[in-house]
Design an enzyme around this catalytic site. Structure first.
Site: not given
Ligand code: PRP
Ligand code: URA
Length: 208
Positions: A107, A199, A202
Site C-alpha cells: 500500500t 533502499d 538495506d
Molecule cells: C524507508 C525510508 C523512509 C521511508 C520513505 O523506510 O527510510 O522511512 O521508506 O518512504 P515514504 O516517504 O514513502 O514513507 P522503510 O519503510 O524501507 O523502512 P526501513 O528504514 O526499516 O528499511
Molecule cells: N525508501 C527507500 O529507502 N528508498 C526509496 O527510494 C523510497 C523509500
C-alpha cells in the site's frame, strides 16, 4: 514547493558517492554520517546565542554560547539511525527519541510500531531525520506522533526527497521546514525515488 536544498559542494560530492551502486555498506554508512553532520551544521545556522562571561588564560571576556530551546533528534527506524551519530557529533547535548515506522510494500502506507521520546517534548526543538522522503507518509506519520506528544517546533532533515514527498509534508505539516540535499525527479511504480539511491535501510545494514 517549500524546501531548503543544502547544496554545499562537499555534501553534493558525498551524495554522489552514496548514490553509486558500487558503494558498499561500510562506505555508505561513513558517508551518510559525514553528510548528516554537514547538513546539521546548516540546519542549526540560526540557533539563538547569548552572552556569557568567561576567563581565558589571558583575560576575562564576554563570549557567546547557545541559548534558547533544547534540541531533540528523532531518527525514523531503521534508516534514520544512519544519520544520528553525524548529528550528535555537532550537537552532543541533544536528546535522541526513536520512532519506528515502516512502509507497507503493497500500500506504501506507513505502519507505526515504536515511539520513545524524551519526557520534556514540549520544551524541545526537534529534528526528525530519515535519509529518504518518498511519498512522505513515514515522515508525516512521525511528525503526527511528535505533535500528539506535545512537540511544537519540528524540522525535517532528509538526504534525498521526491517532489511528491515534499508536497505531502508541505500540505500535512505546513509549519515544518523540510531540508534535503537533493530533490530528485519522481517516484517509480514501487514508490522508489528516481534516481534516488535504492533502499536506504538495506544499504546501511547490508540486508536484502
Ligand atoms: C524507508 C525510508 C523512509 C521511508 C520513505 O523506510 O527510510 O522511512 O521508506 O518512504 P515514504 O516517504 O514513502 O514513507 P522503510 O519503510 O524501507 O523502512 P526501513 O528504514 O526499516 O528499511
Ligand atoms: N525508501 C527507500 O529507502 N528508498 C526509496 O527510494 C523510497 C523509500
Amino acid at each position: 514547493m517549500q524546501v531548503k536544498i543544502i547544496d554545499h559542494p562537499l555534501i553534493q560530492h558525498k551524495l554522489t558517492l552514496i548514490r553509486d551502486i558500487k558503494t558498499g555498506p561500510k562506505e555508505f554508512r561513513e558517508l551518510l554520517e559525514e553528510v548528516a553532520m554537514l547538513m546539521a551544521y546548516e540546519l542549526t545556522r540560526n540557533l539563538p546565542l547569548e552572552e556569557t562571561e568567561i576567563e581565558t588564560p589571558v583575560a576575562k571576556c564576554c563570549c557567546k554560547v547557545l541559548s534558547g530551546k533544547k534540541l531533540g533528534v528523532v531518527p525514523i527506524l531503521r534508516a534514520g539511525l544512519g544519520m544520528v551519530n553525524g548529528v550528535l557529533r555537532l550537537i552532543p547535548a541533544a536528546k535522541v527519541g526513536h520512532v519506528g515506522v515502516y512502509r507497507d510494500p503493497e500500500t506504501l502506507k506507513p505502519v507505526e510500531y515504536y515511539c520513545k521520546l524524551p519526557t520534556d517534548v514540549a520544551e524541545r526543538e526537534f529534528i526528525v531525520i530519515d535519509p529518504m522522503l518518498a511519498t512522505g507518509g513515514s515522515s508525516a506519520a512521525t511528525i503526527d506522533m511528535l505533535k500528539r506528544k506535545g512537540a511544537k517546533h519540528i524540522k525535517l532533515m532528509c538526504l534525498v526527497a521526491a517532489p511528491e514527498g515534499v508536497h505531502y509534508i508541505n500540505e500535512q505539516h505546513p509549519d515544518v521546514e523540510v531540508y534535503t540535499a537533493a530533490v530528485d525527479d519522481h517516484l517509480n511504480d514501487h514508490g522508489y525515488i528516481v534516481p534516488g539511491l535504492g533502499d536506504a535501510g538495506d544499504r546501511i545494514f547490508g540486508t536484502k
